[in-house]
Each structure stands twice: as C-alpha cells, then as structure tokens.
Scaffold this motif. Structure first.
Motif, PDB file in Angstrom:
ATOM      1  N   ASP A 134       0.849  -1.182   0.000  1.00  0.00           N
ATOM      2  CA  ASP A 134       0.000   0.000   0.000  1.00  0.00           C
ATOM      3  C   ASP A 134       0.892   1.243   0.000  1.00  0.00           C
ATOM      4  O   ASP A 134       2.123   1.157   0.121  1.00  0.00           O
ATOM      5  CB  ASP A 134      -0.975  -0.010   1.178  1.00  0.00           C
ATOM      6  CG  ASP A 134      -0.286  -0.078   2.541  1.00  0.00           C
ATOM      7  OD1 ASP A 134       0.916   0.269   2.648  1.00  0.00           O
ATOM      8  OD2 ASP A 134      -0.961  -0.475   3.512  1.00  0.00           O
ATOM      9  N   ASP A 135       0.276   2.405  -0.145  1.00  0.00           N
ATOM     10  CA  ASP A 135       1.068   3.627  -0.288  1.00  0.00           C
ATOM     11  C   ASP A 135       1.969   3.917   0.917  1.00  0.00           C
ATOM     12  O   ASP A 135       3.138   4.285   0.729  1.00  0.00           O
ATOM     13  CB  ASP A 135       0.146   4.814  -0.574  1.00  0.00           C
ATOM     14  CG  ASP A 135      -0.388   4.801  -2.004  1.00  0.00           C
ATOM     15  OD1 ASP A 135       0.122   3.998  -2.812  1.00  0.00           O
ATOM     16  OD2 ASP A 135      -1.303   5.589  -2.299  1.00  0.00           O
ATOM     17  N   HIS A 171       6.663  10.468  -5.977  1.00  0.00           N
ATOM     18  CA  HIS A 171       5.244  10.801  -5.991  1.00  0.00           C
ATOM     19  C   HIS A 171       4.463   9.490  -5.897  1.00  0.00           C
ATOM     20  O   HIS A 171       4.459   8.691  -6.845  1.00  0.00           O
ATOM     21  CB  HIS A 171       4.884  11.571  -7.261  1.00  0.00           C
ATOM     22  CG  HIS A 171       5.607  12.876  -7.383  1.00  0.00           C
ATOM     23  ND1 HIS A 171       5.187  14.022  -6.745  1.00  0.00           N
ATOM     24  CD2 HIS A 171       6.736  13.209  -8.057  1.00  0.00           C
ATOM     25  CE1 HIS A 171       6.023  15.015  -7.019  1.00  0.00           C
ATOM     26  NE2 HIS A 171       6.965  14.544  -7.814  1.00  0.00           N
ATOM     27  N   SER A 200       0.942   7.540  -5.144  1.00  0.00           N
ATOM     28  CA  SER A 200      -0.517   7.531  -5.028  1.00  0.00           C
ATOM     29  C   SER A 200      -1.021   6.383  -5.890  1.00  0.00           C
ATOM     30  O   SER A 200      -0.996   6.460  -7.121  1.00  0.00           O
ATOM     31  CB  SER A 200      -1.125   8.853  -5.499  1.00  0.00           C
ATOM     32  OG  SER A 200      -2.534   8.796  -5.447  1.00  0.00           O
ATOM     33  N   GLY A 201      -1.400   5.292  -5.237  1.00  0.00           N
ATOM     34  CA  GLY A 201      -1.773   4.100  -5.994  1.00  0.00           C
ATOM     35  C   GLY A 201      -0.587   3.474  -6.684  1.00  0.00           C
ATOM     36  O   GLY A 201      -0.726   2.809  -7.705  1.00  0.00           O
ATOM     37  N   ARG A 238       2.248   4.407 -13.334  1.00  0.00           N
ATOM     38  CA  ARG A 238       2.649   4.112 -11.960  1.00  0.00           C
ATOM     39  C   ARG A 238       3.173   2.690 -11.857  1.00  0.00           C
ATOM     40  O   ARG A 238       2.664   1.787 -12.527  1.00  0.00           O
ATOM     41  CB  ARG A 238       1.467   4.310 -10.997  1.00  0.00           C
ATOM     42  CG  ARG A 238       1.150   5.768 -10.743  1.00  0.00           C
ATOM     43  CD  ARG A 238      -0.122   5.959  -9.939  1.00  0.00           C
ATOM     44  NE  ARG A 238      -0.285   7.367  -9.563  1.00  0.00           N
ATOM     45  CZ  ARG A 238      -0.732   8.306 -10.383  1.00  0.00           C
ATOM     46  NH1 ARG A 238      -1.061   7.994 -11.622  1.00  0.00           N
ATOM     47  NH2 ARG A 238      -0.845   9.556  -9.970  1.00  0.00           N
TER      48      ARG A 238
END
Length: 364
Positions: free
Chosen positions: A175-176, A194, A196-197, A328
């Motif tokens: 998880d983040d 950075h 996020s997801g 990502r």
C-alpha cells in the motif's frame, strides 16, 4: 522436494520457488525447461508447434479454449522451422507449459520486454478465463498465447518466449504508506517520490539533441525474432524529435519513449506497471509490465535504470510534455529473495538502459 519454510509466506514466488513448482508438477512442460527460462520472479512461456489464425480475439468464459476455438478459427498451420505472423492479424498458439496450481497460488502474465518493444501484442488465455493474463488460484489446465502483431510482421518458431508468468500467494502489493517507507529505506527513484496508488513515473522529452524516442514506420520488412543485434533501426523506425520538450502523439501510432526517472527495484521486491488509466491521457503505456527484483539495483549492475515506455495513442492526437506523469509502478513483496537477480549475472538485456529499442536492432 520439501519447500523452504518461507514457501507459505504471502508474496511473489521467486526463481527457486518456481523451480520447486516445476519439480512438484505444479508447472508441467511438454519439452524440458531450457536455460534462462526461469527468471528471478517469473517463468518464460514457450510457443508450441502449431498456431491458429482467428477472426477475433475472444475469452472462453464458461468453456475451454478448444471448445470456443471452433467459433473463431480461420486456419491452422505448423510453426515448424518458422512461420510468419502477419501484422494486423490475431493468432492463438498453445504453449509448451501447463499448470496444476495449488489452491493458494494464482498467477499473472505479461509480454516480455522485447515483445512489447516490437508492438507484438501478446496475452495469456486459460480455459474458462474471463480475463486476459490472469490465472485463478488452483487452475489446472493448458495455457495459450494470443498474439497480434501491431506494427511489424514477425517470423516465429516453436520454443520462442514471447510472454512470461509470475506466481504469487496471498496479497503481495504494497500500500502507499508501505511503499513510501520502502522508498525512504531504498530510494526507489532519484529525487522526490510521488506515491498515489503506486510510484508515479514521468516521460523524458529533454534528451540530448532533442531525439527523445522512436515511432514505428507503417510499411516495413519482416522481423525474424531469432535475429539479435541484426536490424538497422532506421529501416523500421523514425526518430521522434521533441520541440520545446513536447511531442504530439498521433492516433494509432506506436512509440518507444523513456522515463525521466531512474527506477530501482530492491532484491526483496518486484514491480508491475499499473493498468492504463484514462485520466492520464488518451494513450496506453507499457505493454510489458514486469520489473524483476534487482532491476536498477546497484548490487546487480544497475544503479538505477530508466523504464522504456511502449506508447500507443488512442482516439485523438495528444500533446505530451516533458515530466508529464504517464504511469505508476506497483511494488510487490517477494516470498523470499531470489537466488539470482535481474542484471549482469543473468546477461539481462535492459539493465542500466536508457532509450533503447528491442535487442533485435543494432545500437542506433
């Protein structure tokens, strides 16, 4: 052979675990495995001896692939000493590997890096599948590759390895907050992360001389997938030159670009490119989404490696700017550290890479 105590931990199964699965008959092969087929966190899958041209891509749903094939098969042919898969057509090829997975082991497949860089769209199908590239826990049965050459016609032979499969037990994804903590310990990218997801990465459109990528030419010759360091890039690709650190993606065109960030995958982790999200723009990035443990790792000869981006624009022209986020990386825990890491010891083709075409092309 008894498995190590770590074998029941949640996570991605490493090379030594895959070898144990082969010995236990959880992975079976019509022909014995070959050297290099077992990768640090995945298994290369090999084409079988025959191929079918089909009129459309399909998923079998409640049936077997063989049962559904009767609805779609146009012709079948022997791959033999080599057969041409034509650009714009769809083919189905039974693979040499089959599975008899334990009830707690599932799998996901993806195209190999060289396959993706040729715009050779390759997906895994199983019996009763409702999704491509996903294998349910406990699956027992054959495996098939759906292959659709998008930019270049290719010559293939039995035993060629176009896609790979990764096995996991339980929930392996970070998880983040866990990903942020890993970055603090291991520095997953240079500079600010950075998150996020997953770990965001952006495109580099500020390379020396303005040459920031390659665009596939529409009318080219055939590529024999056994010929490495053989083809002249300009026979198949045209250079992409950025103006003011910007390029315009043309609908339907296929591009090779590179990430601005140097990516690091520590030895106890693997990473996967997150699926396409429409919110980042009208394009798809990276057909070949696995990053093995040790990719970009200093101890494996990497010290950070750029991610090569396979980009196809969809419905409308799209302006891409330097530093724009295009995807990502989702990191996953390994069950245990692989016996071998991605990099020099394996002769890995893309460790320490920058902007680079597939291994079939001479250095530009």
């Amino acid at each position: 052979m008894p498995r190590s105590a770590s074998a029941k931990r949640a996570g991605v199964i490493p090379a030594q675990g895959i070898s144990a699965m082969l010995e236990a008959g959880e992975i079976t092969c019509a022909v014995p495995p070959v050297a290099g087929q077992v990768q640090p966190a995945s298994l290369d899958l090999r084409l079988g001896w025959r191929a079918c041209r089909v009129r459309a891509s399909f998923l079998p749903g409640t049936a077997s692939v063989a049962e559904r094939l009767a609805d779609f098969e146009m012709m079948s042919f022997d791959l033999g000493d080599g057969a041409v898969l034509e650009k714009g057509c769809v083919y189905l090829v039974p693979l040499m590997e089959a599975l008899a997975l334990p009830d707690d082991v599932s799998a996901v497949a993806n195209a190999k890096s060289s396959t993706g860089r040729l715009d050779l769209f390759t997906r895994l199908i199983t019996d009763r599948a409702t999704e491509f590239d996903r294998v349910a826990a406990g699956y027992a049965g054959p495996l098939y590759a759906e292959i659709s050459p998008r930019s270049f016609s290719v010559l293939v032979r039995p035993g060629m390895r176009l896609n790979q499969i990764r096995f996991s037990r339980g929930t392996a994804t970070l998880d983040d907050p866990s990903l942020a903590a890993l970055h603090e310990r291991e520095r997953l990218v240079g500079g600010e992360a950075h998150i996020s997801g997953g770990l965001a990465f952006s495109v580099d459109l500020d390379l020396p001389g303005g040459h920031v990528g390659w665009r596939a030419k529409p009318h080219t010759g055939l590529i024999d997938l056994d010929r490495l360091d053989h083809y002249a890039p300009l026979d198949f690709w045209e250079p992409v030159i950025a103006r003011d650190r910007r390029i315009i993606l043309d609908p339907g065109a296929f591009y090779i670009l590179v990430s601005r960030e140097a990516v690091h995958v520590p030895p106890d982790y693997a990473a996967e490119m997150a699926p396409y999200v429409a919110m980042v723009g009208e394009f798809r990035v990276h057909y070949a989404g696995f990053f093995d443990p040790g990719f970009g790792h200093a101890g494996a000869g990497g010290a950070g490696s750029r991610g090569v981006l396979e980009v196809r624009c969809h419905e409308a022209p799209f302006a891409l700017d330097h530093g724009q986020v295009v995807g990502r990386l989702v990191y996953e825990r390994m069950v245990e550290r692989p016996d071998v890491l991605y990099g020099g010891a394996l002769g890995s083709n893309y460790q320490g890479q920058g902007l680079k075409l597939s291994k079939h092309f001479k250095a530009a």
